[in-house]
Design a protein around this motif. Structure first.
Motif, PDB file in Angstrom:
ATOM      1  N   LYS A  13       7.178  11.495  49.234  1.00  0.00           N
ATOM      2  CA  LYS A  13       7.319  10.668  48.035  1.00  0.00           C
ATOM      3  C   LYS A  13       6.264  10.994  46.980  1.00  0.00           C
ATOM      4  O   LYS A  13       6.550  10.951  45.781  1.00  0.00           O
ATOM      5  CB  LYS A  13       7.309   9.173  48.376  1.00  0.00           C
ATOM      6  CG  LYS A  13       5.978   8.657  48.891  1.00  0.00           C
ATOM      7  CD  LYS A  13       6.068   7.183  49.188  1.00  0.00           C
ATOM      8  CE  LYS A  13       4.893   6.684  50.004  1.00  0.00           C
ATOM      9  NZ  LYS A  13       3.649   7.408  50.076  1.00  0.00           N
ATOM     10  N   GLY A  32      -1.211   4.427  46.397  1.00  0.00           N
ATOM     11  CA  GLY A  32      -1.929   4.547  47.670  1.00  0.00           C
ATOM     12  C   GLY A  32      -3.397   4.879  47.438  1.00  0.00           C
ATOM     13  O   GLY A  32      -4.271   4.465  48.207  1.00  0.00           O
ATOM     14  N   ASP A 114       5.370  -0.916  47.883  1.00  0.00           N
ATOM     15  CA  ASP A 114       5.930  -2.188  47.404  1.00  0.00           C
ATOM     16  C   ASP A 114       6.235  -2.129  45.913  1.00  0.00           C
ATOM     17  O   ASP A 114       6.256  -3.156  45.242  1.00  0.00           O
ATOM     18  CB  ASP A 114       4.931  -3.331  47.667  1.00  0.00           C
ATOM     19  CG  ASP A 114       3.625  -3.139  46.896  1.00  0.00           C
ATOM     20  OD1 ASP A 114       3.323  -1.994  46.464  1.00  0.00           O
ATOM     21  OD2 ASP A 114       2.902  -4.139  46.692  1.00  0.00           O
TER      22      ASP A 114
HETATM   23  O1   DC Z   1       0.486   6.423  50.358  1.00  0.00           O
HETATM   24  P1   DC Z   1      -0.875   6.481  51.060  1.00  0.00           P
HETATM   25  O2   DC Z   1      -0.821   7.113  52.405  1.00  0.00           O
HETATM   26  O3   DC Z   1      -1.919   7.105  50.200  1.00  0.00           O
HETATM   27  O4   DC Z   1      -1.288   4.939  51.263  1.00  0.00           O
HETATM   28  C1   DC Z   1      -2.391   4.546  52.043  1.00  0.00           C
HETATM   29  C2   DC Z   1      -2.171   3.138  52.543  1.00  0.00           C
HETATM   30  O5   DC Z   1      -2.209   2.231  51.430  1.00  0.00           O
HETATM   31  C3   DC Z   1      -0.819   2.881  53.199  1.00  0.00           C
HETATM   32  O6   DC Z   1      -0.874   3.072  54.595  1.00  0.00           O
HETATM   33  C4   DC Z   1      -0.522   1.452  52.876  1.00  0.00           C
HETATM   34  C5   DC Z   1      -1.278   1.175  51.614  1.00  0.00           C
HETATM   35  N1   DC Z   1      -0.433   1.074  50.431  1.00  0.00           N
HETATM   36  C6   DC Z   1       0.173  -0.154  50.209  1.00  0.00           C
HETATM   37  O7   DC Z   1       0.041  -1.054  51.036  1.00  0.00           O
HETATM   38  N2   DC Z   1       0.891  -0.360  49.085  1.00  0.00           N
HETATM   39  C7   DC Z   1       1.066   0.615  48.187  1.00  0.00           C
HETATM   40  N3   DC Z   1       1.782   0.367  47.075  1.00  0.00           N
HETATM   41  C8   DC Z   1       0.493   1.890  48.411  1.00  0.00           C
HETATM   42  C9   DC Z   1      -0.237   2.092  49.569  1.00  0.00           C
END
Ligand code: DC
Length: 221
Positions: A13, A32, A114
């Motif tokens: 994504k 993230g 989300d």
């Molecule tokens: O996409 P990422 O792996 O960089 O995200 C790291 C963590 O951040 C993911 O395990 C959950 C959280 N996250 C979240 O809860 N809501 C988001 N919109 C983006 C990431």
């Protein structure tokens, strides 16, 4: 145009969001990174990831420009981010920043967990990007090895399963596809094919715009 891209870790994504934003000349926010930055700050300052008040204070003052992105992208910081992301106060502290980014004039692309459900339920286009957990583990293992991390593919698979469970089972804004999201399963797709599919969805939306609904409100404490 607001484009919301949600999905699982290492589903592709992030790459898709970046390329789609470049294709349409839209600003892009990898949400993230915000959770990763909060986790990294907590680590640096010796703050417990479960200390909701202190982590929310960090989140309220987070500035991505102060971080080295490579340090935010490590496996350890990813796991820590998934833990701080379970804290409702942290999510509320990061809400306005994300919402403002989504609402900027001309539109934006945001990717996360989300976006289509909480941050931009009014998005014009919502994509849910996923792939089999084995394929995601293969991709993540390659990425982390290239970054010099000492990991095994099996270890990465276990970590991904843990992360999926934590992200999708938390109380506040759990990771889930929006009802009106278009699903893209990238297991057997190349990045170019994903991009082509996403462009097809955006073009279809441009030809038939969504009706505007009531303004989005910040989630209650
Ligand atoms: O996409 P990422 O792996 O960089 O995200 C790291 C963590 O951040 C993911 O395990 C959950 C959280 N996250 C979240 O809860 N809501 C988001 N919109 C983006 C990431």
């Amino acid at each position: 145009m607001i484009i919301a891209i949600d999905g699982t870790t290492s589903s592709g994504k992030g790459t898709l969001a970046k390329r789609l934003a470049a294709h349409y000349g839209l600003p892009h926010l990898d949400t993230g990174l915000l959770y990763r930055a909060v986790a990294k700050s907590a680590l640096n300052k010796g703050i417990d990831f479960k200390d909701e008040r202190e982590c929310a204070l960090l989140a309220a003052h987070i500035d991505l420009a102060e971080f080295d992105e490579r340090e935010l992208r490590t496996a350890g910081v990813g796991t820590a981010a998934s833990v701080v992301a379970t804290l409702g106060a942290v999510r509320r502290a990061l809400f306005e920043l994300q919402r403002k980014f989504a609402q900027q004039k001309g539109g934006a692309v945001l990717d996360g967990r989300d976006i289509g459900t909480v941050i931009a339920p009014d998005a014009d286009v919502k994509l849910w990007v996923d792939a089999s957990v084995e394929e995601r583990a293969r991709r993540r293992f390659k990425e982390l090895s290239a970054m010099g991390e000492d990991v095994t593919e099996h270890g990465v698979l276990m970590q991904l399963k843990d992360r999926d469970a934590r992200d999708s089972q938390r109380k506040d804004a759990p990771m889930k596809p929006a009802d009106d999201a278009v699903w893209i399963d990238t297991t057997r797709m190349t990045p170019d094919e994903c991009l082509a599919k996403a462009i097809e969805v955006v073009e279809a939306r441009k030809a038939a715009p969504k009706e505007k609904k009531a303004p989005v409100k910040k989630p209650k404490a």
